[in-house]
Design a protein around this motif. Structure first.
Motif, PDB file in Angstrom:
ATOM      1  N   PRO A   1       0.816  -1.215   0.000  1.00  8.22           N
ATOM      2  CA  PRO A   1       0.000   0.000   0.000  1.00  8.22           C
ATOM      3  C   PRO A   1       0.849   1.264   0.000  1.00  8.22           C
ATOM      4  N   THR A   2       0.219   2.350  -0.413  1.00  8.42           N
ATOM      5  CA  THR A   2       0.889   3.648  -0.421  1.00  8.42           C
ATOM      6  C   THR A   2       1.376   4.016   0.977  1.00  8.42           C
ATOM      7  N   GLY A   3       2.629   4.481   1.042  1.00  7.04           N
ATOM      8  CA  GLY A   3       3.158   4.978   2.306  1.00  7.04           C
ATOM      9  C   GLY A   3       3.592   3.916   3.287  1.00  7.04           C
ATOM     10  N   CYS A   4       3.773   2.658   2.826  1.00  9.23           N
ATOM     11  CA  CYS A   4       4.179   1.598   3.761  1.00  9.23           C
ATOM     12  C   CYS A   4       5.690   1.446   3.854  1.00  9.23           C
ATOM     13  N   GLY A   5       6.439   2.158   3.006  1.00 10.37           N
ATOM     14  CA  GLY A   5       7.897   2.117   3.108  1.00 10.37           C
ATOM     15  C   GLY A   5       8.612   1.482   1.933  1.00 10.37           C
ATOM     16  N   LYS A   6       7.962   1.354   0.790  1.00  8.12           N
ATOM     17  CA  LYS A   6       8.606   0.726  -0.366  1.00  8.12           C
ATOM     18  C   LYS A   6       9.826   1.529  -0.826  1.00  8.12           C
ATOM     19  N   THR A   7       9.639   2.836  -0.952  1.00  9.46           N
ATOM     20  CA  THR A   7      10.748   3.677  -1.413  1.00  9.46           C
ATOM     21  C   THR A   7      11.884   3.684  -0.397  1.00  9.46           C
ATOM     22  N   ARG A   8      11.555   3.784   0.881  1.00  7.99           N
ATOM     23  CA  ARG A   8      12.598   3.772   1.902  1.00  7.99           C
ATOM     24  C   ARG A   8      13.347   2.434   1.894  1.00  7.99           C
ATOM     25  N   PHE A   9      12.632   1.351   1.664  1.00  8.66           N
ATOM     26  CA  PHE A   9      13.268   0.033   1.587  1.00  8.66           C
ATOM     27  C   PHE A   9      14.307  -0.005   0.467  1.00  8.66           C
ATOM     28  N   VAL A  10      13.947   0.491  -0.715  1.00  9.60           N
ATOM     29  CA  VAL A  10      14.889   0.498  -1.833  1.00  9.60           C
ATOM     30  C   VAL A  10      16.089   1.386  -1.515  1.00  9.60           C
ATOM     31  N   GLU A  11      15.842   2.543  -0.897  1.00 10.06           N
ATOM     32  CA  GLU A  11      16.949   3.433  -0.515  1.00 10.06           C
ATOM     33  C   GLU A  11      17.900   2.730   0.444  1.00 10.06           C
ATOM     34  N   ALA A  12      17.345   2.000   1.403  1.00  8.78           N
ATOM     35  CA  ALA A  12      18.174   1.293   2.371  1.00  8.78           C
ATOM     36  C   ALA A  12      18.977   0.187   1.706  1.00  8.78           C
ATOM     37  N   MET A  13      18.346  -0.543   0.776  1.00 10.70           N
ATOM     38  CA  MET A  13      19.051  -1.623   0.085  1.00 10.70           C
ATOM     39  C   MET A  13      20.182  -1.091  -0.786  1.00 10.70           C
ATOM     40  N   ALA A  14      19.931   0.013  -1.498  1.00 13.99           N
ATOM     41  CA  ALA A  14      20.987   0.613  -2.312  1.00 13.99           C
ATOM     42  C   ALA A  14      22.154   1.054  -1.440  1.00 13.99           C
ATOM     43  N   ASN A  15      21.840   1.610  -0.276  1.00  9.31           N
ATOM     44  CA  ASN A  15      22.881   2.035   0.651  1.00  9.31           C
ATOM     45  C   ASN A  15      23.686   0.843   1.155  1.00  9.31           C
ATOM     46  N   GLN A  16      23.007  -0.224   1.536  1.00 12.33           N
ATOM     47  CA  GLN A  16      23.694  -1.414   2.033  1.00 12.33           C
ATOM     48  C   GLN A  16      24.587  -2.040   0.968  1.00 12.33           C
ATOM     49  N   LEU A  17      24.133  -2.004  -0.281  1.00 14.08           N
ATOM     50  CA  LEU A  17      24.888  -2.621  -1.371  1.00 14.08           C
ATOM     51  C   LEU A  17      25.939  -1.685  -1.967  1.00 14.08           C
ATOM     52  N   GLY A  18      25.923  -0.430  -1.536  1.00 13.40           N
ATOM     53  CA  GLY A  18      26.891   0.537  -2.045  1.00 13.40           C
ATOM     54  C   GLY A  18      26.686   0.884  -3.496  1.00 13.40           C
ATOM     55  N   ARG A  19      25.412   0.943  -3.932  1.00  8.07           N
ATOM     56  CA  ARG A  19      25.115   1.234  -5.326  1.00  8.07           C
ATOM     57  C   ARG A  19      24.315   2.529  -5.436  1.00  8.07           C
ATOM     58  N   GLU A  20      24.531   3.229  -6.536  1.00 15.78           N
ATOM     59  CA  GLU A  20      23.747   4.433  -6.807  1.00 15.78           C
ATOM     60  C   GLU A  20      22.308   4.035  -7.081  1.00 15.78           C
ATOM     61  N   LEU A  21      21.376   4.855  -6.632  1.00 17.87           N
ATOM     62  CA  LEU A  21      19.959   4.608  -6.859  1.00 17.87           C
ATOM     63  C   LEU A  21      19.397   5.668  -7.796  1.00 17.87           C
ATOM     64  N   VAL A  22      18.787   5.216  -8.881  1.00 19.71           N
ATOM     65  CA  VAL A  22      18.105   6.094  -9.834  1.00 19.71           C
ATOM     66  C   VAL A  22      16.617   5.825  -9.711  1.00 19.71           C
ATOM     67  N   THR A  23      15.838   6.834  -9.317  1.00 20.90           N
ATOM     68  CA  THR A  23      14.401   6.659  -9.086  1.00 20.90           C
ATOM     69  C   THR A  23      13.596   7.403 -10.149  1.00 20.90           C
ATOM     70  N   VAL A  24      12.599   6.720 -10.690  1.00 20.06           N
ATOM     71  CA  VAL A  24      11.706   7.305 -11.690  1.00 20.06           C
ATOM     72  C   VAL A  24      10.272   7.091 -11.220  1.00 20.06           C
ATOM     73  N   ALA A  25       9.494   8.172 -11.129  1.00 16.93           N
ATOM     74  CA  ALA A  25       8.093   8.087 -10.724  1.00 16.93           C
ATOM     75  C   ALA A  25       7.226   7.852 -11.952  1.00 16.93           C
ATOM     76  N   GLY A  26       6.458   6.751 -11.932  1.00 12.22           N
ATOM     77  CA  GLY A  26       5.594   6.444 -13.054  1.00 12.22           C
ATOM     78  C   GLY A  26       4.403   7.380 -13.126  1.00 12.22           C
ATOM     79  N   HIS A  27       3.983   7.726 -14.354  1.00  4.49           N
ATOM     80  CA  HIS A  27       2.789   8.547 -14.550  1.00  4.49           C
ATOM     81  C   HIS A  27       2.194   8.208 -15.902  1.00  4.49           C
ATOM     82  N   GLU A  28       0.933   8.594 -16.111  1.00  2.00           N
ATOM     83  CA  GLU A  28       0.196   8.150 -17.288  1.00  2.00           C
ATOM     84  C   GLU A  28       0.714   8.733 -18.583  1.00  2.00           C
ATOM     85  N   ASP A  29       1.487   9.810 -18.531  1.00  2.00           N
ATOM     86  CA  ASP A  29       2.038  10.415 -19.742  1.00  2.00           C
ATOM     87  C   ASP A  29       3.456   9.947 -20.031  1.00  2.00           C
TER      88      ASP A  29
END
Length: 261
Positions: free
Chosen positions: A31-59
């Motif tokens: 669900p929205t706001g349950c921590g999905k984005t924070r989870f990915v940020e934490a995993m990227a940090n743990q793995l020492g990898r750059e994170l590129v985030t793209v927000a999906g939209h209808e256009d």
């Protein structure tokens, strides 16, 4: 950059790390706001990898992900999109709420999400092989999306799935307290209210009171606002525009929150 705060609830960290070691793409559901984005940020940090985030939209088009030709200094030059940059650099690319994009756009990720691990760039007439360390992560909210906005089976079956939800009350209390910078008692009161809203029978709310909203309310408390004022501003008025529903949520908040003021 500070380490993102994340409290594991189940085996999601172990699953993600195993997928990362194999270069497998990951699908996050929750669900929205349950921590999905924070989870990915934490995993990227743990793995020492750059994170590129793209927000999906209808256009969103495939060019928004892959890249396009642009005029620069009187010359036409190719400019990589965020997905192409991540593929070249070996970064983690997180496509948030991917089903908001058109399905003819999302098929561009198919060759990246199977054994080929390459991104076709049709406008250049070539394919870009994924650099070591590249990982594709997508997310969506299965409880919110309509039948017309769902992930195709041909896409879904290329991914390892991790299901996230709102954490148990004790863990959510720790999260709210840490993220908002408030004491445990105040965080516990906010979590109690959030769970009461989520447990409403036959709720007309489109979205539940998320952990994110509770953190926002806690942040207002940390800035000196009263608990009830913070809840009205960051939770009650955000969840609905319907006057009767806003009034009902306010009454619930008054019944659940401690009498501090």
């Amino acid at each position: 950059m500070s380490t993102p705060f994340y409290r594991p609830v189940g085996d999601e960290v172990e699953v993600f790390h195993a997928a990362a070691r194999r270069g497998l793409p990951v699908l996050l559901k929750g669900p929205t706001g349950c921590g999905k984005t924070r989870f990915v940020e934490a995993m990227a940090n743990q793995l020492g990898r750059e994170l590129v985030t793209v927000a999906g939209h209808e256009d969103m088009t495939s060019a928004d992900l892959v890249g396009r030709f642009l005029l620069k200094g009187g010359k036409t030059v190719w400019v990589d999109g965020p997905l192409t940059r991540a593929v070249r650099q070996g970064s983690i690319c997180y496509l948030d709420e991917i089903v908001e994009a058109r399905q003819d756009t999302t098929v561009v990720i198919h060759p990246l999400a199977d054994h080929r691990r390459e991104l076709p760039v049709d406008r250049l007439g070539t394919s870009v092989p994924a650099a070591p360390g590249f990982q594709l992560v997508i997310s969506y909210n299965p409880g919110y999306q309509s039948v017309l906005k769902s992930i195709k089976e041909s896409t879904r079956q290329r991914f390892v799935a991790i299901e996230l939800d709102f954490p148990p009350a004790d863990i959510e209390t720790d999260i709210v307290a840490c993220e908002a910078g408030i004491d445990a008692d105040t965080a516990r009161a906010l979590v109690t209210l959030g769970r009461a809203i989520r447990d409403l029978d036959g709720s007309p709310l489109r979205e539940a009171a998320s952990t994110r909203l509770l953190i926002l309310a806690g942040g207002l408390v940390a800035e000196g606002l009263s608990l009830r004022s913070a809840v009205r501003a960051a939770v009650v008025r955000v969840l609905s525009d319907d006057p009767d529903l806003v009034s009902a949520l306010g009454e619930l908040a008054d019944a659940v929150l401690p009498n501090r003021e």
